[in-house]
Design an enzyme around this catalytic site. Structure first.
Site, short mmCIF file in Angstrom:
data_model
loop_
_atom_site.label_atom_id
_atom_site.label_comp_id
_atom_site.label_asym_id
_atom_site.label_seq_id
_atom_site.Cartn_x
_atom_site.Cartn_y
_atom_site.Cartn_z
N GLY A 249 24.57 38.58 16.34
CA GLY A 249 23.91 38.88 17.61
C GLY A 249 23.40 40.31 17.61
N SER A 250 23.26 40.87 18.79
CA SER A 250 22.66 42.20 18.90
C SER A 250 23.62 43.29 18.40
CB SER A 250 22.29 42.46 20.36
OG SER A 250 23.46 42.48 21.14
N VAL A 253 26.09 44.55 21.28
CA VAL A 253 27.28 43.72 21.51
C VAL A 253 28.16 43.71 20.25
CG1 VAL A 253 28.13 41.41 22.08
CG2 VAL A 253 26.13 42.31 23.26
N GLY A 254 27.51 43.72 19.08
CA GLY A 254 28.26 43.70 17.82
C GLY A 254 29.18 44.90 17.68
N GLU A 271 26.77 40.42 11.72
CA GLU A 271 25.37 40.25 11.34
C GLU A 271 24.53 40.56 12.58
OE1 GLU A 271 24.05 39.75 8.49
OE2 GLU A 271 25.84 39.29 7.33
N CYS A 305 16.23 37.78 13.58
CA CYS A 305 16.68 39.12 13.19
C CYS A 305 15.88 39.63 12.01
CB CYS A 305 18.16 39.07 12.83
SG CYS A 305 18.52 37.81 11.59
P1 NAD Z 1 23.61 39.02 22.08
O1 NAD Z 1 24.37 40.05 21.31
O2 NAD Z 1 23.23 39.32 23.46
O3 NAD Z 1 24.43 37.64 22.14
C1 NAD Z 1 24.97 37.05 20.97
C2 NAD Z 1 26.28 36.39 21.32
O4 NAD Z 1 27.18 37.38 21.82
C3 NAD Z 1 26.19 35.32 22.42
O5 NAD Z 1 27.04 34.25 22.09
C4 NAD Z 1 26.71 36.06 23.65
O6 NAD Z 1 27.28 35.20 24.61
C5 NAD Z 1 27.77 36.92 23.01
N1 NAD Z 1 28.19 38.06 23.81
C6 NAD Z 1 27.50 38.75 24.75
N2 NAD Z 1 28.26 39.74 25.26
C7 NAD Z 1 29.46 39.68 24.63
C8 NAD Z 1 30.65 40.45 24.68
N3 NAD Z 1 30.79 41.48 25.49
N4 NAD Z 1 31.65 40.10 23.86
C9 NAD Z 1 31.55 39.08 22.99
N5 NAD Z 1 30.45 38.31 22.90
C10 NAD Z 1 29.41 38.61 23.70
O7 NAD Z 1 22.36 38.69 21.16
P2 NAD Z 1 21.11 37.79 21.52
O8 NAD Z 1 20.16 38.59 22.32
O9 NAD Z 1 21.55 36.51 22.07
O10 NAD Z 1 20.53 37.51 20.06
C11 NAD Z 1 19.55 38.27 19.50
C12 NAD Z 1 20.11 39.35 18.62
O11 NAD Z 1 20.84 38.74 17.54
C13 NAD Z 1 19.04 40.16 17.97
O12 NAD Z 1 19.42 41.51 17.96
C14 NAD Z 1 18.99 39.60 16.56
O13 NAD Z 1 18.46 40.47 15.61
C15 NAD Z 1 20.42 39.29 16.31
N6 NAD Z 1 20.57 38.31 15.23
C16 NAD Z 1 21.08 38.73 14.04
C17 NAD Z 1 21.17 37.83 12.98
C18 NAD Z 1 21.68 38.27 11.63
O14 NAD Z 1 22.02 37.41 10.81
N7 NAD Z 1 21.73 39.57 11.33
C19 NAD Z 1 20.76 36.50 13.16
C20 NAD Z 1 20.25 36.13 14.39
C21 NAD Z 1 20.17 37.03 15.43
#
Ligand code: NAD
Length: 503
Positions: A249-250, A253-254, A271, A305
């Site tokens: 994810g982002s 948050v990561g 990731e 991503c």
């Molecule tokens: P996001 O970080 O907002 O959400 C991803 C996940 O995190 C969701 O399941 C969400 O519910 C969860 N989440 C949100 N807040 C949280 C918290 N406080 N604690 C734990 N989990 C929480 O990301 P998004 O906007 O949904 O996805 C897009 C992002 O993901 C982009 O930055 C993209 O580059 C990245 N991404 C990375 C890869 C990779 O392999 N590097 C692949 C796909 C997407």
């Protein structure tokens, strides 16, 4: 801009699809049971093209998370003791079932995450490939023997499953991004608790659980708790039970998930986001560079991503490149993802749309020019090409995650590398040149986990290391790399002869 949604398209009954469990999707999946929503809050699953509600799924609570981790911990040991061919067979069967239910899955990809037919094909293939490689890891949980410095001692380094794996995934390639962790985790003898994204709880989790159930996975080995990140995310990532916390994810948050995991001595596998550069050197084949640039920027509305976020083009080719890319952008058919021939669908939700539109508007206020697109309707955004960009403008210095192609000029190879690296991210990238050795030098200078020469940044193969540096994450996925992430090494030594101690 005018988007016509064909009135003859009815919203599909996603609860009635062949792949759906008997009681539809309004359930959690824990200990092999589809647990009805009861009095839990509901998550509405929306079709981003039509904004219609397709179904509701329960919003899992912290108690649900505790329960899921507890049953996963109970189930794991027995699962790990099953012979590898049995674990591999269950996982491989899921790959076959994806084929069997490809029609249902394509419908779900279209209506749950706005994926056009082309994207559904990519995602199905990616998921099948990662499941095949993931399944094969069951037979590859090898260790090694090391000579000992102590006479009469034998050292054996054995590889064991990590234990319980917590998995949090995003909405953009939900089935694939979930499968690339869940399949190898299960094949290697782990159990899993999965929290899919709230935008895609079906393709990101519940559908995969239905497939694993049909493939014969014992209860408790895979558990799915759909829920809002801001409600249960902290509890999920800071839980004491899991040994590995896999997050896709982002970066924002990561970082938080990683910190919470480490606080419990849980190994984080992160990731994260990217700000990927497509570098077009002065000797590039222009047509080839534009073809790659259009595909890398506009596929799935730029919501990957590893999408091209910035186009860096040598000044001698700049005007021609911008004109050709704008031409390509204007020719891409926009429409309901269920429409045959649609290549650009909606973005996932309002907050993503507003962010993308804001980055474009603010870049224009700072002097950029819209060469193609620039308009939006509902959640559809026209493929947009921006010229006159500098790397500090909002559409370039942020991960825009939309169908937007900012084009930035440069004068020398060194300057291109400097601009490409002027970001906190380091995920993917690409270099176009007719001189492969020169492109290789540029690739060497790029601070990213992946670079593709004479291609674009959007590449992911199930047996090739995937991941980034800097704010793009920690660790690598796919094949041996994910095997390493999802297992732990244990040294067992045998002192075969009495040892002489100093006292
Ligand atoms: P996001 O970080 O907002 O959400 C991803 C996940 O995190 C969701 O399941 C969400 O519910 C969860 N989440 C949100 N807040 C949280 C918290 N406080 N604690 C734990 N989990 C929480 O990301 P998004 O906007 O949904 O996805 C897009 C992002 O993901 C982009 O930055 C993209 O580059 C990245 N991404 C990375 C890869 C990779 O392999 N590097 C692949 C796909 C997407």
């Amino acid at each position: 801009m005018s988007i016509e949604i064909d009135p003859s398209y009815e919203e599909p009954d996603v609860d009635g699809l062949d792949i759906a469990p008997d009681n539809g999707w309004d359930a959690l999946y824990a200990d092999g049971e589809w647990v009805s929503a009861g009095d839990r809050d509901a998550i509405e699953v929306e079709n981003p093209a039509t904004r219609a509600t397709l179904t509701t799924v329960p919003s899992a609570t912290e108690d649900d998370v505790d329960e899921a981790y507890a049953v996963a911990a109970d189930a794991q040991e027995e699962w790990a003791e099953r012979p590898p061919q049995e674990r591999a067979a269950v996982v491989t069967r899921v790959g076959d079932l994806i084929d069997e239910y490809a029609g249902d899955l394509a419908t779900l990809f279209a209506v749950e995450c706005g994926g056009v037919g082309l994207k559904a094909g990519f995602e199905t293939e990616l998921a099948q490939n990662t499941i095949e490689v993931g399944g094969s890891l069951a037979m590859r949980r090898t260790g090694n023997i090391k000579e000992s410095v102590t006479p009469g001692k034998e050292n054996m380094v054995v590889r064991e499953p990590a234990g319980v794996v917590g998995v949090i995934t995003p909405w953009n390639f939900p089935l694939y991004l979930t499968s690339r962790v869940v399949a190898p985790a299960i094949a290697l003898g782990n159990s899993v608790v999965l929290k899919p994204d709230e935008n895609t709880p079906i393709t990101g989790g519940l559908a995969l659980a239905a497939l694993f159930e049909e493939a014969g996975l014992p209860p408790g080995v895979l558990n799915v708790v759909p829920g809002y990140g801001h409600e249960i995310g902290d509890h999920f990532s800071g839980h004491p039970v899991p040994s590995v916390m896999s997050f896709t994810g982002s970066s924002e948050v990561g970082r938080r998930v990683g910190q919470r995991a480490v606080g419990q001595f849980t190994d984080p596998a992160l990731e994260l986001g990217g700000n990927n550069a497509h570098i077009v050197l002065s000797d590039a084949d222009l047509e080839r560079a534009v073809d790659a640039g259009a595909f890398g920027s506009f596929t799935h509305q730029g919501q990957e991503c590893i999408s091209i976020n910035r186009h860096l083009v040598h000044e001698s080719l700049y005007d021609d490149y911008v004109a050709a890319l704008a031409d390509r952008a204007e020719g891409l058919p926009i429409g309901d993802p269920r429409e045959e021939g649609a290549l650009v669908g909606p973005v996932i939700n309002e907050s993503q749309r507003d962010k993308i539109v804001r980055f474009v508007e603010e870049s224009v206020e700072r002097g950029a020019t819209v060469e193609a697109g620039g308009d939006h309707e509902g959640l559809f955004i026209e493929p947009t090409v921006l010229s006159g960009m500098t790397n500090d403008m909002p559409a370039a210095c942020n991960e825009h995650f939309g169908p937007v192609a900012p084009v930035i000029p440069f004068e020398s190879d060194e300057e291109a590398v400097r601009i490409a690296n002027d970001t906190e991210y380091g995920l993917s990238g690409s270099v176009q040149s007719t001189d492969v050795a020169r492109a290789r030098d540029v690739a060497d200078g790029m601070e990213t986990g992946m670079v593709h020469i004479n291609d674009q940044s959007l590449n992911d193969e199930p047996h090739v290391a995937f991941g980034g540096v800097g704010a793009s994450g920690i660790g690598r996925y796919n094949d041996e790399q994910i095997l390493d992430t999802l297992t732990t090494l244990k040294l067992i030594s045998i002192q075969r002869e009495p040892r002489e101690y100093p006292y």
